[in-house]
Motif scaffolding. Sequence first.
Motif, PDB file in Angstrom:
ATOM      1  N   MET A  83       0.833  -1.211   0.000  1.00 42.17           N
ATOM      2  CA  MET A  83       0.000   0.000   0.000  1.00 42.17           C
ATOM      3  C   MET A  83       0.865   1.258   0.000  1.00 42.17           C
ATOM      4  O   MET A  83       0.572   2.226  -0.700  1.00 42.17           O
ATOM      5  CB  MET A  83      -0.959   0.011   1.204  1.00 42.17           C
ATOM      6  CG  MET A  83      -2.059  -1.038   1.117  1.00 42.17           C
ATOM      7  SD  MET A  83      -2.984  -0.999  -0.438  1.00 42.17           S
ATOM      8  CE  MET A  83      -3.735   0.596  -0.348  1.00 42.17           C
ATOM      9  N   TRP A  84       1.932   1.249   0.779  1.00 40.79           N
ATOM     10  CA  TRP A  84       2.854   2.386   0.799  1.00 40.79           C
ATOM     11  C   TRP A  84       3.456   2.603  -0.585  1.00 40.79           C
ATOM     12  O   TRP A  84       3.535   3.743  -1.071  1.00 40.79           O
ATOM     13  CB  TRP A  84       3.965   2.148   1.821  1.00 40.79           C
ATOM     14  CG  TRP A  84       5.029   3.205   1.769  1.00 40.79           C
ATOM     15  CD1 TRP A  84       4.994   4.439   2.355  1.00 40.79           C
ATOM     16  CD2 TRP A  84       6.261   3.127   1.061  1.00 40.79           C
ATOM     17  NE1 TRP A  84       6.135   5.130   2.051  1.00 40.79           N
ATOM     18  CE2 TRP A  84       6.932   4.350   1.253  1.00 40.79           C
ATOM     19  CE3 TRP A  84       6.868   2.155   0.281  1.00 40.79           C
ATOM     20  CZ2 TRP A  84       8.181   4.617   0.704  1.00 40.79           C
ATOM     21  CZ3 TRP A  84       8.106   2.421  -0.276  1.00 40.79           C
ATOM     22  CH2 TRP A  84       8.754   3.643  -0.064  1.00 40.79           C
ATOM     23  N   LYS A 141       2.256   1.657  -3.519  1.00 44.04           N
ATOM     24  CA  LYS A 141       1.211   2.123  -4.431  1.00 44.04           C
ATOM     25  C   LYS A 141       0.880   3.597  -4.185  1.00 44.04           C
ATOM     26  O   LYS A 141       0.731   4.374  -5.130  1.00 44.04           O
ATOM     27  CB  LYS A 141      -0.031   1.253  -4.270  1.00 44.04           C
ATOM     28  CG  LYS A 141      -1.127   1.573  -5.250  1.00 44.04           C
ATOM     29  CD  LYS A 141      -2.288   0.619  -5.103  1.00 44.04           C
ATOM     30  CE  LYS A 141      -3.362   0.958  -6.122  1.00 44.04           C
ATOM     31  NZ  LYS A 141      -4.478   0.035  -6.074  1.00 44.04           N
ATOM     32  N   GLN A 142       0.756   3.972  -2.920  1.00 40.44           N
ATOM     33  CA  GLN A 142       0.435   5.364  -2.598  1.00 40.44           C
ATOM     34  C   GLN A 142       1.568   6.305  -3.002  1.00 40.44           C
ATOM     35  O   GLN A 142       1.321   7.402  -3.504  1.00 40.44           O
ATOM     36  CB  GLN A 142       0.145   5.502  -1.103  1.00 40.44           C
ATOM     37  CG  GLN A 142      -1.149   4.864  -0.681  1.00 40.44           C
ATOM     38  CD  GLN A 142      -1.297   4.807   0.833  1.00 40.44           C
ATOM     39  OE1 GLN A 142      -0.389   5.143   1.573  1.00 40.44           O
ATOM     40  NE2 GLN A 142      -2.453   4.342   1.286  1.00 40.44           N
TER      41      GLN A 142
END
Length: 123
Positions: free
Chosen positions: A89-90, A92-93
């Motif tokens: 998630m990190w 991707k963000q």
Amino acid sequence: MFNHTFLARLFLIGLGAVGLYTAASGLPSKEVSLIPCIFHSLTDLVCPGCGMTRACVALTQGQFTDAWHYHPFSFLIVGLAVAAAFFPMWLKQTWSRCSSAIQNLIVISGIILSLSIWLIKIH
């Protein structure tokens, strides 16, 4: 079914297994050849990725200088695999926060660096 996180974890598990096997068997990382290079077999030239397997195995054994010599992008590949496997998630963000111009610049820079390393290896 197969997503980036799963593939990154699979890559790291495989890399760890090969690293453990080569360390336990005493096989130097420079002698590791898991996948024959089709490009090299057909053209007798090194490909842009030649040395990546040996470099990644050298990283698992803590041979950072050897890894850099085999292929400098191994640090990037393993780093991205760790990020994709454990911090998806990190990652991707962080990528999403970049503008499309910055994303394009990163991709084009990567291609230019890859081709530069390849040209250096050819000569």
